[in-house]
Design an enzyme around this catalytic site. Sequence first.
Site, PDB file in Angstrom:
ATOM      1  CD  GLU A 174       0.231  -6.542   2.982  1.00 16.89           C
ATOM      2  OE1 GLU A 174       1.013  -7.160   3.733  1.00 16.89           O
ATOM      3  OE2 GLU A 174       0.209  -5.309   2.887  1.00 16.89           O
ATOM      4  NE  ARG A 204       3.381  10.665   4.115  1.00 21.50           N
ATOM      5  CZ  ARG A 204       4.125  11.697   3.720  1.00 21.50           C
ATOM      6  NH1 ARG A 204       3.761  12.910   4.029  1.00 21.50           N
ATOM      7  NH2 ARG A 204       5.214  11.513   3.002  1.00 21.50           N
ATOM      8  CG  HIS A 256       5.982   4.631  10.403  1.00 21.09           C
ATOM      9  ND1 HIS A 256       5.551   3.447  10.982  1.00 21.09           N
ATOM     10  CD2 HIS A 256       5.586   4.569   9.106  1.00 21.09           C
ATOM     11  CE1 HIS A 256       4.962   2.714  10.071  1.00 21.09           C
ATOM     12  NE2 HIS A 256       4.951   3.355   8.928  1.00 21.09           N
ATOM     13  CG  ASP A 281      -0.157  -0.156   2.536  1.00 22.55           C
ATOM     14  OD1 ASP A 281       1.064   0.055   2.563  1.00 22.55           O
ATOM     15  OD2 ASP A 281      -0.802  -0.494   3.552  1.00 22.55           O
ATOM     16  CG  HIS A 290      10.118   6.509   9.765  1.00 18.21           C
ATOM     17  ND1 HIS A 290      10.370   7.507   8.855  1.00 18.21           N
ATOM     18  CD2 HIS A 290       9.583   5.486   9.052  1.00 18.21           C
ATOM     19  CE1 HIS A 290      10.005   7.106   7.645  1.00 18.21           C
ATOM     20  NE2 HIS A 290       9.530   5.883   7.742  1.00 18.21           N
ATOM     21  CD  GLU A 306       0.252   4.553   4.545  1.00 23.30           C
ATOM     22  OE1 GLU A 306       1.445   4.798   4.843  1.00 23.30           O
ATOM     23  OE2 GLU A 306      -0.693   5.281   4.916  1.00 23.30           O
TER      24      GLU A 306
END
Length: 374
Positions: free
Chosen positions: A120, A212, A210, A98, A243, A134
Amino acid sequence: MDKRKVVCVVGTRPEAIKMAPVVLALRNTGYFDTKILATGQHGAMLDQALEHFELKADINLHIMKDRQTLDHITSSVLNGAGEYFDSISPDFVLVHGDTTTTFASSLAAFYRKVPLGHVEAGLRSGNMRLPFPEEMNRVLTDRIADLYFAPTDLAKENLVREAVLEEKIYVTGNTVIDALFYTIKTIKAPQCDVLKKLPKGAPFILVTAHRRESWGKPLEDICSALVELTDRYKDLWMVIPMHKNPAVREIIKKYLARKERVILCDPLDYPDFVWAMNSSKFILSDSGGVQEEASSIRKPVLILRDVTERPEAVEFGSCMLVGVDKEKILSEAEKLIENEEVIARIENKCARQPFGDGNASIKIAEALKKYFEG
């Protein structure tokens, strides 16, 4: 007979980890000429992940730059992947998951009428903005794909509900379990110096954050909860691989850099990360892959998100949604720290493995061969 040329696209470290077993399975068939296109959405972390599986990218676009925007990633991958596809004329393109690399490289393949497989496929949170971006990336990739490798029956149901033909869908399990089992066989102790700072036998929790949608105040609330946990439990350690994005690192360091028994470090190499998952008391994470891996090793996870596209991890696995609410994080963490019976119940709940048996990559290679043989 000429081998069928398949390009496997990876951009981030998790993609590399999950796609590496697929590359190995494809090459083991002797039927495919398998290429690895790395976009470099993650830099050195991606290369390290491939090296663990003794793989190397055939081409790396090296698109990563400091504080990169989604616009930059999308346009750079679209152009770079398109040029590579033009240069080698692949018979098939495989993408994973994604990420923005996934969507942009899928679009490049679509523009060239190259058949596309989505590893996936079918995961859904039901909210186009959570996780961001995503959810959009995987939904649009599934509109473009020709073959769908769904990790679970629920993922298949999502695709069927969106009018994908069932004969194009293969339920394979998740390739991250293939990678996990491959790695667990080889690790006995951590290799990096930072993990060797942990006192032998000391209880610790592993923390990753991590996404957004967590940047800013949500991440500050997470860190505030972590500070309170360290103050409350004097023998508890934390390992926090940070990250690379400055928007994440700056906040974590602001709250936790001076705390005792807190180890802040760069992202761990995959074998060390698997060791840390397996050895921790429990995990706090907003990662999708961690939810799957933890269910397979029966390790509790408090998911730092409001929704998950992996509901199987909550229903049959070791995971619990806590979001980014400080009090909720503290409450559920306290239960895991203070009550071993809670952990035992979670381990028993994981008796059913929702994400596969470690043979997903072999199933994908067999399905792709079947596709070419008509």
